[in-house]
Enzyme design. Structure first.
Site, PDB file in Angstrom:
ATOM      1  CE1 TYR A 105      -4.213  -1.690   0.210  1.00 59.10           C
ATOM      2  CE2 TYR A 105      -2.995  -3.174   1.648  1.00 59.10           C
ATOM      3  CZ  TYR A 105      -4.108  -2.900   0.874  1.00 59.10           C
ATOM      4  OH  TYR A 105      -5.116  -3.826   0.765  1.00 59.10           O
ATOM      5  CG  ASN A 128     -11.039  -1.712  -8.592  1.00 56.02           C
ATOM      6  OD1 ASN A 128     -11.546  -1.272  -9.622  1.00 56.02           O
ATOM      7  ND2 ASN A 128     -10.357  -2.837  -8.553  1.00 56.02           N
ATOM      8  CB  CYS A 136      -7.658  -3.549  -6.029  1.00 52.05           C
ATOM      9  SG  CYS A 136      -9.144  -4.560  -6.036  1.00 52.05           S
ATOM     10  CG  HIS A 137      -5.746  -9.405  -7.290  1.00 57.96           C
ATOM     11  ND1 HIS A 137      -6.373  -8.932  -8.432  1.00 57.96           N
ATOM     12  CD2 HIS A 137      -4.688 -10.143  -7.714  1.00 57.96           C
ATOM     13  CE1 HIS A 137      -5.720  -9.373  -9.489  1.00 57.96           C
ATOM     14  NE2 HIS A 137      -4.693 -10.114  -9.084  1.00 57.96           N
ATOM     15  CD  GLU A 163      -2.232 -11.877 -10.599  1.00 54.57           C
ATOM     16  OE1 GLU A 163      -3.260 -11.452 -11.151  1.00 54.57           O
ATOM     17  OE2 GLU A 163      -1.529 -11.173  -9.834  1.00 54.57           O
TER      18      GLU A 163
END
Length: 165
Positions: A105, A128, A136-137, A163
């Site tokens: 963040y 979002n 945003c994850h 990912e």
């Protein structure tokens, strides 16, 4: 305005997308119902009517491809959200955070041009409406813990693991 929605099964649960008539994503997330999505669409963009469809062309194809491992499949999909200048810039920055390389963040606030605005950066994630398309994850706490996620921490963990090479 009339919008369209579609829900597809994914390995982490049903994923629903609401798109404008021109195909731009207005809202999306891991839910089987648009009732969870409509309230997060900005009032100025909220459709008067939403019609269900079996699929939404390129948007549905991108969702399926992403979940099947083509992590960049969602990158070219148009998203339509509105807010103040910082939040809009933060959403644009989120789209540049690469898969497999989550940011904190604190770093996200700096990337968005306001290093001292960590709470505002977290607020951009919370506001979002277009999850997955605006990833945003990929924002986590400085200590490596997940932080929050509208669709639940198990979904966020799955996405981050998905990912990671």
């Amino acid at each position: 305005m009339t919008a369209y929605s579609s829900t597809v099964d994914t390995p982490v649960g049903p994923f629903t997308t609401v798109v404008a008539g021109d195909g731009a994503v207005l809202a999306s997330g891991w839910t089987p119902t648009i009732d969870d999505l409509l309230p997060v669409i900005a009032r100025s963009l909220r459709p008067a009517e939403v019609r269900g469809r079996p699929e939404l062309g390129a948007v549905t194809a991108a969702v399926r491809a992403y979940h099947d491992g083509e992590l960049s499949a969602v990158d070219g999909i148009e998203v339509r959200q509105t807010s103040g200048e910082f939040i809009r810039r933060a959403w644009d920055v989120l789209r540049t955070v690469p898969p497999g390389k989550p940011t904190s963040y604190t770093d996200f606030a700096a990337l968005a041009g306001q290093p001292d605005a960590v709470r505002a950066a977290a607020g951009a994630c919370a506001r979002n409406a277009a999850a997955l398309f605006v990833p945003c994850h990929r924002v986590i706490r400085s200590d490596g813990s997940l932080g929050g996620f509208r669709w639940g921490l198990p979904v966020k963990r799955w996405l981050l693991d998905h990912e990671t090479p």
